[in-house]
Motif scaffolding. Structure first.
Motif, mmCIF file in Angstrom:
data_model
loop_
_atom_site.group_PDB
_atom_site.id
_atom_site.type_symbol
_atom_site.label_atom_id
_atom_site.label_comp_id
_atom_site.label_asym_id
_atom_site.label_seq_id
_atom_site.Cartn_x
_atom_site.Cartn_y
_atom_site.Cartn_z
ATOM 1 N N ASN A 60 0.455 -39.056 14.273
ATOM 2 C CA ASN A 60 1.769 -39.706 14.275
ATOM 3 C C ASN A 60 1.876 -40.725 13.143
ATOM 4 O OD1 ASN A 60 4.244 -39.624 15.923
ATOM 5 N ND2 ASN A 60 3.910 -41.825 16.059
ATOM 6 N N CYS A 61 3.026 -40.735 12.481
ATOM 7 C CA CYS A 61 3.265 -41.654 11.358
ATOM 8 C C CYS A 61 3.584 -43.060 11.863
ATOM 9 C CB CYS A 61 4.436 -41.177 10.521
ATOM 10 S SG CYS A 61 4.252 -39.543 9.810
ATOM 11 N N ALA A 62 3.430 -44.023 10.980
ATOM 12 C CA ALA A 62 3.717 -45.423 11.307
ATOM 13 C C ALA A 62 5.186 -45.622 11.689
ATOM 14 C CB ALA A 62 3.381 -46.305 10.100
ATOM 15 N N GLU A 63 6.072 -44.963 10.950
ATOM 16 C CA GLU A 63 7.505 -45.148 11.203
ATOM 17 C C GLU A 63 7.876 -44.662 12.598
ATOM 18 O OE1 GLU A 63 5.928 -43.695 8.671
ATOM 19 O OE2 GLU A 63 7.295 -43.309 7.008
ATOM 20 N N ARG A 64 7.346 -43.508 12.970
ATOM 21 C CA ARG A 64 7.691 -42.991 14.304
ATOM 22 C C ARG A 64 6.991 -43.779 15.403
ATOM 23 N NH1 ARG A 64 6.270 -37.209 14.194
ATOM 24 N NH2 ARG A 64 5.378 -37.712 12.173
ATOM 25 N N THR A 65 5.807 -44.294 15.146
ATOM 26 C CA THR A 65 5.163 -45.158 16.132
ATOM 27 C C THR A 65 6.054 -46.361 16.415
ATOM 28 O OG1 THR A 65 2.955 -44.498 15.394
ATOM 29 C CG2 THR A 65 3.113 -46.533 16.660
ATOM 30 N N PRO A 92 8.986 -42.219 3.567
ATOM 31 C CA PRO A 92 8.812 -41.544 4.861
ATOM 32 C C PRO A 92 8.848 -40.024 4.731
ATOM 33 C CG PRO A 92 10.976 -42.602 4.727
ATOM 34 C CD PRO A 92 10.202 -43.047 3.523
ATOM 35 N N CYS A 93 8.081 -39.366 5.572
ATOM 36 C CA CYS A 93 8.041 -37.903 5.573
ATOM 37 C C CYS A 93 9.344 -37.366 6.182
ATOM 38 C CB CYS A 93 6.830 -37.391 6.359
ATOM 39 S SG CYS A 93 7.019 -37.478 8.145
ATOM 40 N N GLY A 94 9.549 -36.089 6.093
ATOM 41 C CA GLY A 94 10.775 -35.475 6.597
ATOM 42 C C GLY A 94 10.994 -35.698 8.077
ATOM 43 N N ALA A 95 9.926 -35.612 8.866
ATOM 44 C CA ALA A 95 10.060 -35.794 10.318
ATOM 45 C C ALA A 95 10.528 -37.211 10.639
ATOM 46 C CB ALA A 95 8.728 -35.502 11.008
ATOM 47 N N CYS A 96 10.000 -38.196 9.939
ATOM 48 C CA CYS A 96 10.398 -39.584 10.186
ATOM 49 C C CYS A 96 11.827 -39.832 9.729
ATOM 50 C CB CYS A 96 9.438 -40.545 9.489
ATOM 51 S SG CYS A 96 7.830 -40.601 10.313
ATOM 52 N N ARG A 97 12.229 -39.262 8.592
ATOM 53 C CA ARG A 97 13.615 -39.414 8.137
ATOM 54 C C ARG A 97 14.561 -38.892 9.214
ATOM 55 N NH1 ARG A 97 13.200 -38.223 1.571
ATOM 56 N NH2 ARG A 97 11.147 -39.176 1.420
HETATM 57 ZN ZN ZN Z 1 6.399 -39.557 8.889
#
Ligand code: ZN
Length: 137
Positions: A60-65, A92-97
């Motif tokens: 899991n990315c920082a943004e989504r956390t 940010p990666c695509g999922a986080c965007r």
């Molecule tokens: Zn991400």
């Protein structure tokens, strides 16, 4: 969760919170540590770090956390997010965007590098013609 509701942090303060969150990143595989600090409309700051996993896809990315922490505590409206790393600019990666767009299509994104210098741009520039709740109407 970062500071309480009240005075809105400056860009520099939000970036500092992202770097602090970065120190908790769990990255035994990539060693690429990222921190994020998400500012809610009411002034609350929710922080997050990236959390890797031996089963890589569960990472899991920082943004989504940060976003998951915020939403799970009742926050729904956000104005800005700071993302910090010690390497190249952590856009940010695509999922986080996509996840951020769901709650805050008008979000301001601060992408900070090691020396705390940063790029500031709207999420709409990172995710043009995004698919959001209104797209389902
Ligand atoms: Zn991400």
């Amino acid at each position: 969760t970062g500071g309480g509701a009240g005075m809105k942090p400056t860009d520099a303060e939000l970036i500092r919170a992202a770097f602090k969150a970065r120190s908790f990143a769990y990255t035994p595989y990539s060693h690429f540590k990222v921190g994020a600090a998400l500012l809610a409309k009411n002034g609350m700051v929710y922080t997050g770090c990236n959390i890797e996993n031996a089963g890589y896809t569960a990472t899991n990315c920082a943004e989504r956390t940060a976003l998951f922490k915020a939403v799970s505590e009742g926050a729904r409206d956000f104005t800005a997010i700071a993302i910090a790393s010690n390497g190249s600019a952590p856009y940010p990666c695509g999922a986080c965007r996509q996840m951020l767009y769901e709650f805050a299509p008008g979000l301001t994104v601060l992408v900070a590098q090691r020396d705390h210098s940063f790029v500031k741009l709207p999420l709409s520039e990172l995710l043009t013609h995004g698919f959001g709740p209104k797209s389902l109407l």
